[in-house]
Write an enzyme that holds these catalytic residues in place. Sequence first.
Site, PDB file in Angstrom:
ATOM      1  CD  GLU B  41      -2.840  -0.744   2.569  1.00 65.42           C
ATOM      2  OE1 GLU B  41      -2.641   0.244   3.321  1.00 65.42           O
ATOM      3  OE2 GLU B  41      -3.624  -1.648   2.854  1.00 65.42           O
ATOM      4  CG  ASP B  52      -3.652   8.473   8.489  1.00 69.25           C
ATOM      5  OD1 ASP B  52      -3.501   7.248   8.655  1.00 69.25           O
ATOM      6  OD2 ASP B  52      -3.976   8.982   7.399  1.00 69.25           O
ATOM      7  CE1 TYR B 167      -7.051  -1.871   7.249  1.00 65.69           C
ATOM      8  CE2 TYR B 167      -6.076  -0.839   5.332  1.00 65.69           C
ATOM      9  CZ  TYR B 167      -6.069  -1.096   6.680  1.00 65.69           C
ATOM     10  OH  TYR B 167      -5.075  -0.568   7.464  1.00 65.69           O
TER      11      TYR B 167
END
Lengths: 405, 258
Positions: B41, B52, B167
């Site tokens: 990735e 994040d 995911y």
Amino acid sequence: MTTAPTQNSFRTQPDERGHFGQFGGRYVAETLMPLVLELEAEYTRAKADPAFQAEFADLLEHYVGRPSPLYFAPRLTEELKGAQVWFKRDELNHTGAHKINNCVGQILLAIRMGKTRIIAETGAGQHGVATATVCARFGLPCVIFMGATDVARQAPNVFRMKLLGAEVRAVTAGAATLKDAMNEALRDWVANVHDTFYIIGTAAGPHPYPELVRDFQSVIGKEARAQMLSRVGRLPDLLVAAIGGGSNAIGLFHPFLDDPEVKMLGVEAAGHGLDKEHAASLAGGRPGVLHGNKTYLLQDADGQITEGHSISAGLDYPGIGPEHAWLRDVGRVDYTSVTDVEALDGFQLLCRTEGIIPALEPAHAIAAVKKIAPTMDKDQIILLNLCGRGDKDIFAVAEHLGVEL
Amino acid sequence: MTRLSTAFSRGPALVTFITGGDGPTAEILDALVAGGADVIELGMPFTDPMADGPAIQQANLRSLGAGTTTAGIFRIAAAFRALHPQVPLVLMGYANPMITRGPDWFAAECVKAGVDGVICVDIPPEEDPELGPALRGAGVALIRLATPTTDAARLPAVLDSSSGFLYYVSVAGITGLQQAAQASIEEAVARIKASATIPVAVGFGVRTPEQAAAIAKVADGVVVGSALVELVAQHGANAAAPVQELTRALADAVHAAR
Ligand SMILES: Cc1ncc(COP(=O)(O)O)c(C=O)c1O
């Protein structure tokens, strides 16, 4: 990609997917998506619940101090030698700005949803103070995210929030202003979805926030419309409001959108000038996705978000609420911008002519009115949203004027 | 078989994330492959990485500060594809840089650079038209995220618009911080795999070979990001060797479950 101008109402947005034309939507991480859907369902129920509406109205009347006055500004009108200038006095609200209207509505929603912890972002600190206020009123703990730059330039509001029992977290990422505070609030929210309600401070973010913030702030326009009709027997010719994310502006404008004789002007912050650093996302941006919605954003060719600048900490956001993006594209509302220097001038003009110290945000609207009123007839009416008082800004203004306090 | 399905067909796969343009990216990518990573990735840096934690936030800002552009990310991808014709490469990032020149432009660039799939944090199924049709039309997988808050009612919508793999974000939170309890991961993966026809990889908070080995027993893939990104932060220009070392340990742990 704009909605056909043949539509017969400008007041039916957003659609069921939260889109205002091509703008708005729900661009959030999957973790938040179920919560955003739950909020939408709960808001739909609350809107139709007379008990919710009654409690909202009661708090606005007895806690916030509504209705706010409608005021004719005689000496400013005389000085500008043109249209009559009237103010909607939302600076007289409890906590000194329009932000509290929205916070009262959202905390009632939070309580309905059984949430026990509140978070919010703030720029000027007005939304942070309003959030801390309603949290104290309802006994809920709250964390306010504020860019470190803004913590420094809005010290009085930081102290107010702390007095009210809020925890203020200074955010140092990026330029450490409103956009970064919003990123950090979103990060907190994804990690605490089970118990936390995010009170967004402007008419932006993922659906249903732009809609519900607008609805809660629409008390401004509803009152103003009724007050105008009862005081002068007609509607104003022009509405003017400053735009950060656009909540005070949409709150004033929305109830008038289907009155074709009423023109509207939103005033963005041109900072040092549109060719330099500024925060005018409609004038200098293009459509993109940030903070859960699609709207006009200040960005580079790669879609990286650029920092907004304004003398006013409440206006230096690189985006704008999606309904304004749509209203501009369909041509219902006009938008202009005003520089830091012009806003300082508008600030002093109002102090001098009317004995009102405005916040720097509505000082932008005053600066726009200063330009436009002289071009209008004396029997025409401008209604300006005086959405905040200037107590929080006197230190910043003194500094810009070279005065040491 | 696509490069992605081949990679997952060999048994549990190690999926590694690094931020493009942070440190010596080409060398780091080679080190990931040499260390045994099965899927790469490549993070596209963004000014506002809302999902994040501090490690990847700072990697984004370092990369942008070093002048990384979208064209630069595609150059990195194309060079990787030339060197590693078999290793699947996925771009991961935020919506705005992906759609800013239009989804068709982005999909075409992915094809040109040999990118196999795209993970976009802030385009949920509800906004799929923004990017999904263009990517799928170009034969590029759109890899969706499922989270602990994705309930049974939503899961079909998430799976329907996802391709390549799913995911599973094991914690409700941002990258790099807490780790989910193994039991909750096992329960969620079993639930998702019951209705998924694509492989399910698990990430967020996975840092050590021990954690990776435990997850590999139940999932089709294990994603490690922040732990690698932290090595890049710590070692800068010399990051390739320590990255390869950690990747090797993680890969051995994941592949032991095969
Ligand atoms: C007094 C005042 N006006 C305006 C704004 C800008 O926000 P909005 O455009 O949502 O009204 C702020 C924001 O902090 C404010 O404090």
